[in-house]
Motif scaffolding. Structure first.
Motif, PDB file in Angstrom:
ATOM      1  N   HIS A 179     -11.166  -2.237  -7.075  1.00  0.00           N
ATOM      2  CA  HIS A 179      -9.702  -2.253  -6.394  1.00  0.00           C
ATOM      3  C   HIS A 179      -8.894  -3.356  -7.291  1.00  0.00           C
ATOM      4  O   HIS A 179      -9.384  -4.257  -7.938  1.00  0.00           O
ATOM      5  N   SER A 180      -7.497  -2.997  -7.854  1.00  0.00           N
ATOM      6  CA  SER A 180      -6.848  -3.552  -8.623  1.00  0.00           C
ATOM      7  C   SER A 180      -5.468  -3.628  -8.150  1.00  0.00           C
ATOM      8  O   SER A 180      -4.868  -3.087  -7.081  1.00  0.00           O
ATOM      9  N   ASP A 181      -4.506  -4.127  -8.958  1.00  0.00           N
ATOM     10  CA  ASP A 181      -2.870  -4.106  -8.507  1.00  0.00           C
ATOM     11  C   ASP A 181      -2.583  -2.777  -8.550  1.00  0.00           C
ATOM     12  O   ASP A 181      -2.934  -1.733  -9.213  1.00  0.00           O
ATOM     13  N   HIS A 182      -1.345  -2.624  -7.609  1.00  0.00           N
ATOM     14  CA  HIS A 182      -0.834  -1.278  -7.258  1.00  0.00           C
ATOM     15  C   HIS A 182      -1.812  -0.305  -7.123  1.00  0.00           C
ATOM     16  O   HIS A 182      -1.692   1.236  -7.278  1.00  0.00           O
ATOM     17  N   ALA A 183      -2.685  -0.583  -6.276  1.00  0.00           N
ATOM     18  CA  ALA A 183      -3.721   0.620  -5.719  1.00  0.00           C
ATOM     19  C   ALA A 183      -3.503   1.297  -4.546  1.00  0.00           C
ATOM     20  O   ALA A 183      -3.946   2.254  -4.028  1.00  0.00           O
ATOM     21  N   TYR A 184      -2.374   0.807  -4.128  1.00  0.00           N
ATOM     22  CA  TYR A 184      -1.706   1.297  -2.770  1.00  0.00           C
ATOM     23  C   TYR A 184      -2.616   1.425  -1.383  1.00  0.00           C
ATOM     24  O   TYR A 184      -2.653   2.321  -0.667  1.00  0.00           O
ATOM     25  N   TYR A 185      -3.954   0.664  -1.596  1.00  0.00           N
ATOM     26  CA  TYR A 185      -4.895   0.601  -0.463  1.00  0.00           C
ATOM     27  C   TYR A 185      -4.623  -0.367   0.807  1.00  0.00           C
ATOM     28  O   TYR A 185      -4.754  -0.043   1.653  1.00  0.00           O
ATOM     29  N   ILE A 186      -3.970  -1.601   0.255  1.00  0.00           N
ATOM     30  CA  ILE A 186      -3.607  -2.621   1.124  1.00  0.00           C
ATOM     31  C   ILE A 186      -2.286  -2.730   1.413  1.00  0.00           C
ATOM     32  O   ILE A 186      -1.225  -2.579   0.559  1.00  0.00           O
ATOM     33  N   ARG A 187      -1.573  -2.485   2.721  1.00  0.00           N
ATOM     34  CA  ARG A 187      -0.300  -2.494   2.929  1.00  0.00           C
ATOM     35  C   ARG A 187       0.447  -3.710   2.540  1.00  0.00           C
ATOM     36  O   ARG A 187      -0.061  -4.862   2.463  1.00  0.00           O
ATOM     37  N   TYR A 188       1.337  -3.528   1.685  1.00  0.00           N
ATOM     38  CA  TYR A 188       2.176  -4.561   0.943  1.00  0.00           C
ATOM     39  C   TYR A 188       1.239  -5.445   0.024  1.00  0.00           C
ATOM     40  O   TYR A 188       1.397  -6.675  -0.388  1.00  0.00           O
ATOM     41  N   GLU A 189       0.384  -4.804  -0.503  1.00  0.00           N
ATOM     42  CA  GLU A 189      -0.749  -5.326  -1.426  1.00  0.00           C
ATOM     43  C   GLU A 189      -1.651  -6.540  -1.102  1.00  0.00           C
ATOM     44  O   GLU A 189      -2.316  -7.195  -2.072  1.00  0.00           O
ATOM     45  N   GLY A 190      -1.634  -6.804   0.254  1.00  0.00           N
ATOM     46  CA  GLY A 190      -2.439  -8.249   0.536  1.00  0.00           C
ATOM     47  C   GLY A 190      -2.180  -8.677   1.750  1.00  0.00           C
ATOM     48  O   GLY A 190      -1.373  -8.312   2.613  1.00  0.00           O
ATOM     49  N   PRO A 191      -2.591  -9.674   2.278  1.00  0.00           N
ATOM     50  CA  PRO A 191      -2.338 -10.434   3.605  1.00  0.00           C
ATOM     51  C   PRO A 191      -1.175 -10.814   3.464  1.00  0.00           C
ATOM     52  O   PRO A 191      -0.340 -11.310   2.558  1.00  0.00           O
ATOM     53  N   GLY A 192      -0.342 -11.010   4.811  1.00  0.00           N
ATOM     54  CA  GLY A 192       0.922 -11.554   4.862  1.00  0.00           C
ATOM     55  C   GLY A 192       0.688 -12.622   5.936  1.00  0.00           C
ATOM     56  O   GLY A 192      -0.014 -12.256   6.827  1.00  0.00           O
TER      57      GLY A 192
END
Length: 346
Positions: free
Chosen positions: A87-100
């Motif tokens: 997993h890396s940046d801009h993988a489009y796996y996590i919604r908005y790229e991480g926790p919020g």
């Protein structure tokens, strides 16, 4: 079965099995699968409409994730997640790229990949919005909407309050980590994101690091606590630098607390849009304030004890927001006095 969130299912599976001991083995196995899948879909509870704080972690449905592959926009919320290999940046796996995490005035998101930077949700409304962000179009939160938008360009920086290790005149992020596990927790008086890094390697050093981000019902700040497994030099946090935006600094009267801050035209919204960012730190925990290539840095003293700091974002378009540098600095100085008196903001 979703491999990534398997740990969440274990307790539910055990409970199910104990309740169904009298059923036939074939029925038991069949129903167990259904129950596990049902638990996966229902493990996340939509926040109450009157909730004052909220934290979430949302991943793409399905177990066919591949690095750098975006397979659709349907997501499901989970309570915890171990990052999959690759997993890396801009993988489009996590919604908005991480926790919020958010409250009525501000929100934040953390890039759960090697960047490890913290971004800001500029909010125009005082209600919980994150469950609805990035659901229909993965990129829609970069653009103006009635609730607000993602407003900070972090680039190669730590964003606002991200962390790394300052070494060789630059900040090492999280490119080499054996295992990363993130989880979220929502309570009546606060919401938190917890991230555990095992085997974070920078240079010749390798440590474990636990991080907790907590937000409270009111005001524009979030508390961050870092717990290293052993002493390491250069552990740092910071604020992204922008050209022609000067650093603001101050310390409490007793000298025990300080802040670094910036204010000005430093958002993605427009060329005139105003944003204030700040980090409050305990002076006994910080070795020095230093300029990095991309950040204004607060570098911590080597320690194996936990260190804590607060991040704050004040966007002018926020409901009843701060709209001038003078009022922003006045608010920061008032919080310095609170920290001097109470040792905490919340």
């Amino acid at each position: 079965m979703k491999k990534i969130i398997l740990p969440l299912f274990l307790a539910s599976t055990l409970i199910f099995t104990s309740c169904k001991e009298e059923k036939k083995e074939s029925q038991e196995k069949e129903t167990e699968v259904e129950t596990v899948e049902s638990t996966a879909e229902n493990s996340w509870q939509k926040p109450d409409k009157n909730a004052k704080t909220y934290a979430e972690l949302s991943i793409r449905k399905g177990d066919d994730w591949e690095p750098k592959k975006f397979g659709g926009g349907e997501f499901e919320n989970v309570n915890s997640l171990q990052l999959p290999e690759g997993h890396s940046d801009h993988a489009y796996y996590i919604r908005y790229e991480g926790p919020g995490w958010e409250n009525s005035q501000v929100g934040f998101r953390m890039y759960l990949d090697w960047r490890n930077a913290i971004d800001i949700w500029g909010k125009k409304t005082d209600t919980i919005v994150l469950p609805y962000v990035g659901q229909n179009n993965y990129e829609d939160y970069h653009h103006e909407s009635p609730w607000g938008q993602d407003i900070l360009k972090a680039g190669k920086s730590l964003g606002l309050g991200g962390y790394g290790r300052f070494m060789n005149d630059s900040v090492a992020h999280f490119r080499q980590v054996k295992k990363t596990v993130a989880s979220v927790e929502n309570n009546t008086g606060s919401s938190s994101v917890m991230i555990d890094y095992d085997g974070w390697k920078t240079g010749k050093a390798s440590i474990d690091l636990d991080a907790t981000y907590t937000i409270y019902p009111s005001d524009r700040f979030s508390k961050i606590t870092l717990s290293p497994s052993k002493e390491i030099s250069g552990l740092t946090t910071g604020i992204v630098k922008f050209e022609d935006i000067p650093l603001i600094e101050n310390k409490s009267e007793n000298g025990e607390w300080g802040y670094i801050a910036t204010y000005g035209k430093q958002t993605l919204v427009s060329e005139e849009d105003q944003l204030g960012m700040a980090i409050f730190y305990k002076t006994s925990e910080v070795e020095k304030i230093q300029e990095g290539s991309h950040d204004h840095l607060a570098i911590f003293k080597p320690t194996k004890n936990r260190v804590s700091y607060y991040i704050l974002a004040a966007w002018e378009q926020e409901k009843n927001g701060i709209k001038t540098k003078e009022k922003f600095v006045k608010d920061l100085d008032k919080k310095l006095s609170t920290l001097q008196q109470n040792e905490k903001l919340q």
